[in-house]
Design a protein around this motif. Structure first.
Motif, PDB file in Angstrom:
ATOM      1  N   VAL A   1       0.872  -1.305   0.093  1.00  0.00           N
ATOM      2  CA  VAL A   1      -0.302   0.066   0.115  1.00  0.00           C
ATOM      3  C   VAL A   1       0.650   1.022   0.284  1.00  0.00           C
ATOM      4  CG1 VAL A   1      -2.180   1.229   1.462  1.00  0.00           C
ATOM      5  CG2 VAL A   1      -1.637  -1.101   1.615  1.00  0.00           C
ATOM      6  N   PRO A   2       0.769   2.270  -1.244  1.00  0.00           N
ATOM      7  CA  PRO A   2       1.283   2.797  -0.755  1.00  0.00           C
ATOM      8  C   PRO A   2       0.912   4.334   0.636  1.00  0.00           C
ATOM      9  CG  PRO A   2      -0.009   2.973  -2.823  1.00  0.00           C
ATOM     10  CD  PRO A   2      -0.334   2.326  -1.984  1.00  0.00           C
ATOM     11  N   VAL A   3       2.199   4.738   0.222  1.00  0.00           N
ATOM     12  CA  VAL A   3       1.675   5.848   1.822  1.00  0.00           C
ATOM     13  C   VAL A   3       2.959   6.745   1.499  1.00  0.00           C
ATOM     14  CG1 VAL A   3       1.270   3.817   3.423  1.00  0.00           C
ATOM     15  CG2 VAL A   3       4.175   4.533   3.559  1.00  0.00           C
ATOM     16  N   GLU A   4       2.554   7.877   2.110  1.00  0.00           N
ATOM     17  CA  GLU A   4       3.528   9.450   2.604  1.00  0.00           C
ATOM     18  C   GLU A   4       5.092   8.928   2.253  1.00  0.00           C
ATOM     19  OE1 GLU A   4       3.546  13.593   3.582  1.00  0.00           O
ATOM     20  OE2 GLU A   4       1.155  12.664   3.448  1.00  0.00           O
ATOM     21  N   GLY A   5       6.095   9.512   1.460  1.00  0.00           N
ATOM     22  CA  GLY A   5       7.031   9.160   2.142  1.00  0.00           C
ATOM     23  C   GLY A   5       7.848  10.567   2.764  1.00  0.00           C
ATOM     24  N   TRP A   6       8.862  10.481   3.651  1.00  0.00           N
ATOM     25  CA  TRP A   6       9.178  11.298   4.396  1.00  0.00           C
ATOM     26  C   TRP A   6       9.427  12.389   3.822  1.00  0.00           C
ATOM     27  CZ3 TRP A   6      10.209  10.301   9.959  1.00  0.00           C
ATOM     28  CH2 TRP A   6       9.920   8.447  10.050  1.00  0.00           C
ATOM     29  N   THR A   7       9.908  13.687   4.253  1.00  0.00           N
ATOM     30  CA  THR A   7      10.298  14.747   3.259  1.00  0.00           C
ATOM     31  C   THR A   7      11.276  15.537   4.134  1.00  0.00           C
ATOM     32  OG1 THR A   7       9.107  16.004   5.602  1.00  0.00           O
ATOM     33  CG2 THR A   7       8.125  15.827   3.590  1.00  0.00           C
ATOM     34  N   VAL A   8      12.172  16.306   3.700  1.00  0.00           N
ATOM     35  CA  VAL A   8      13.632  16.450   3.984  1.00  0.00           C
ATOM     36  C   VAL A   8      13.202  17.191   5.787  1.00  0.00           C
ATOM     37  CG1 VAL A   8      15.901  17.420   3.731  1.00  0.00           C
ATOM     38  CG2 VAL A   8      14.997  17.028   1.904  1.00  0.00           C
ATOM     39  N   LEU A   9      12.774  18.031   5.969  1.00  0.00           N
ATOM     40  CA  LEU A   9      12.144  18.778   6.974  1.00  0.00           C
ATOM     41  C   LEU A   9      11.790  17.623   8.184  1.00  0.00           C
ATOM     42  CD1 LEU A   9      10.314  22.367   5.992  1.00  0.00           C
ATOM     43  CD2 LEU A   9      12.994  21.725   6.985  1.00  0.00           C
ATOM     44  N   ARG A  10      11.427  16.779   7.543  1.00  0.00           N
ATOM     45  CA  ARG A  10      10.822  15.528   8.704  1.00  0.00           C
ATOM     46  C   ARG A  10      11.881  14.798   8.912  1.00  0.00           C
ATOM     47  NH1 ARG A  10       6.282  10.935   8.291  1.00  0.00           N
ATOM     48  NH2 ARG A  10       6.580  10.160  10.220  1.00  0.00           N
ATOM     49  N   LEU A  11      13.526  14.667   7.921  1.00  0.00           N
ATOM     50  CA  LEU A  11      14.386  13.331   8.752  1.00  0.00           C
ATOM     51  C   LEU A  11      15.274  14.725   9.515  1.00  0.00           C
ATOM     52  CD1 LEU A  11      14.469  11.581   5.878  1.00  0.00           C
ATOM     53  CD2 LEU A  11      13.858  10.400   7.421  1.00  0.00           C
ATOM     54  N   TRP A  12      14.905  16.078   8.852  1.00  0.00           N
ATOM     55  CA  TRP A  12      16.049  16.831   9.191  1.00  0.00           C
ATOM     56  C   TRP A  12      15.172  18.040  10.084  1.00  0.00           C
ATOM     57  CZ3 TRP A  12      21.550  17.545   6.194  1.00  0.00           C
ATOM     58  CH2 TRP A  12      22.026  18.462   7.046  1.00  0.00           C
ATOM     59  N   PRO A  13      14.856  18.062  11.496  1.00  0.00           N
ATOM     60  CA  PRO A  13      14.211  19.210  11.089  1.00  0.00           C
ATOM     61  C   PRO A  13      14.668  21.098  11.631  1.00  0.00           C
ATOM     62  CG  PRO A  13      14.514  17.600  13.041  1.00  0.00           C
ATOM     63  CD  PRO A  13      14.901  17.538  12.000  1.00  0.00           C
ATOM     64  N   THR A  14      16.461  21.120  11.539  1.00  0.00           N
ATOM     65  CA  THR A  14      16.710  21.548  11.849  1.00  0.00           C
ATOM     66  C   THR A  14      18.188  21.862  10.233  1.00  0.00           C
ATOM     67  OG1 THR A  14      18.067  20.901  13.494  1.00  0.00           O
ATOM     68  CG2 THR A  14      16.086  22.456  13.689  1.00  0.00           C
ATOM     69  N   PRO A  15      17.675  21.915   9.280  1.00  0.00           N
ATOM     70  CA  PRO A  15      19.176  21.225   8.173  1.00  0.00           C
ATOM     71  C   PRO A  15      19.956  22.578   8.331  1.00  0.00           C
ATOM     72  CG  PRO A  15      17.174  22.129   6.857  1.00  0.00           C
ATOM     73  CD  PRO A  15      16.117  21.667   8.686  1.00  0.00           C
ATOM     74  N   PRO A  16      21.436  23.272   7.925  1.00  0.00           N
ATOM     75  CA  PRO A  16      22.479  23.180   8.071  1.00  0.00           C
ATOM     76  C   PRO A  16      21.973  24.892   6.983  1.00  0.00           C
ATOM     77  CG  PRO A  16      23.300  22.172   6.818  1.00  0.00           C
ATOM     78  CD  PRO A  16      21.886  21.440   7.714  1.00  0.00           C
ATOM     79  N   GLU A  17      22.063  26.266   7.578  1.00  0.00           N
ATOM     80  CA  GLU A  17      22.020  27.413   6.314  1.00  0.00           C
ATOM     81  C   GLU A  17      22.837  27.057   5.056  1.00  0.00           C
ATOM     82  OE1 GLU A  17      20.459  30.396   6.475  1.00  0.00           O
ATOM     83  OE2 GLU A  17      19.818  28.951   8.735  1.00  0.00           O
ATOM     84  N   LYS A  18      23.145  27.348   4.748  1.00  0.00           N
ATOM     85  CA  LYS A  18      23.069  26.634   2.659  1.00  0.00           C
ATOM     86  C   LYS A  18      24.600  28.324   2.856  1.00  0.00           C
ATOM     87  CE  LYS A  18      19.097  25.543   0.058  1.00  0.00           C
ATOM     88  NZ  LYS A  18      18.441  26.114  -0.920  1.00  0.00           N
ATOM     89  N   PRO A  19      25.563  26.983   1.924  1.00  0.00           N
ATOM     90  CA  PRO A  19      26.630  28.515   1.914  1.00  0.00           C
ATOM     91  C   PRO A  19      26.033  29.446   1.005  1.00  0.00           C
ATOM     92  CG  PRO A  19      26.562  25.877   0.578  1.00  0.00           C
ATOM     93  CD  PRO A  19      25.637  26.352   1.274  1.00  0.00           C
ATOM     94  N   PRO A  20      26.612  31.037   1.310  1.00  0.00           N
ATOM     95  CA  PRO A  20      26.448  32.053   0.550  1.00  0.00           C
ATOM     96  C   PRO A  20      27.109  31.467  -1.121  1.00  0.00           C
ATOM     97  CG  PRO A  20      27.805  32.380   2.366  1.00  0.00           C
ATOM     98  CD  PRO A  20      27.380  31.641   1.654  1.00  0.00           C
ATOM     99  N   GLY A  21      26.026  32.136  -1.989  1.00  0.00           N
ATOM    100  CA  GLY A  21      26.150  31.622  -3.620  1.00  0.00           C
ATOM    101  C   GLY A  21      25.647  30.796  -4.097  1.00  0.00           C
ATOM    102  N   SER A  22      25.087  28.948  -3.079  1.00  0.00           N
ATOM    103  CA  SER A  22      24.564  28.254  -3.256  1.00  0.00           C
ATOM    104  C   SER A  22      22.774  28.443  -3.762  1.00  0.00           C
ATOM    105  CB  SER A  22      24.739  27.093  -2.651  1.00  0.00           C
ATOM    106  OG  SER A  22      24.121  27.332  -1.300  1.00  0.00           O
ATOM    107  N   SER A  23      22.569  27.956  -5.005  1.00  0.00           N
ATOM    108  CA  SER A  23      20.902  27.982  -5.026  1.00  0.00           C
ATOM    109  C   SER A  23      20.057  27.006  -4.071  1.00  0.00           C
ATOM    110  CB  SER A  23      20.761  27.896  -6.337  1.00  0.00           C
ATOM    111  OG  SER A  23      21.465  27.344  -7.383  1.00  0.00           O
TER     112      SER A  23
END
Length: 87
Positions: free
Chosen positions: A65-87
Motif C-alpha cells: 500500500v503506498p504511503v506518504e514518504g518522508w520529507t527533508v524537514l521531517r528527517l532533518w528538522p533543522t538543516p544547516p544554512e546554505k552556503p552563500p552563493g548556492s541556490s
C-alpha cells in the motif's frame, strides 16, 4: 549394504580438515544415512503427491500500500544554512 565413502575427499571438496577420528566417525554416520536412503527407495511412492514442504506454506507478505514518504524537514528538522552563493 556397506558403502565405501572417501570421507577425506568429500571433506576436501567442502574445504574441511578432519582428524582421523572425525573421518572415521563421519564416514560411519554417512554410511548409515545412505543405508537408510536405500530403505526408503524400497517403498512404493507412486501414489504419493509431490510436495516441496511437509506443511502448507502461505504467502506471508502484506499488501503493498503506498504511503506518504518522508520529507527533508521531517528527517532533518533543522538543516544547516546554505552556503552563500548556492541556490
Amino acid at each position: 549394504m556397506a558403502h565405501h565413502i572417501d570421507i577425506q575427499h568429500t571433506a576436501k571438496l567442502a574445504r574441511l580438515k578432519l582428524t582421523d577420528q572425525e573421518a572415521v566417525k563421519y564416514e560411519a554416520q554417512l554410511a548409515k544415512v545412505l543405508d537408510y536412503m536405500e530403505t526408503l527407495e524400497g517403498h512404493d511412492l507412486s501414489g504419493v503427491e509431490l510436495t516441496a514442504h511437509a506443511t502448507p506454506i502461505y504467502d506471508v507478505w502484506r499488501e503493498d500500500v503506498p504511503v506518504e514518504g518522508w520529507t527533508v524537514l521531517r528527517l532533518w528538522p533543522t538543516p544547516p544554512e546554505k552556503p552563500p552563493g548556492s541556490s
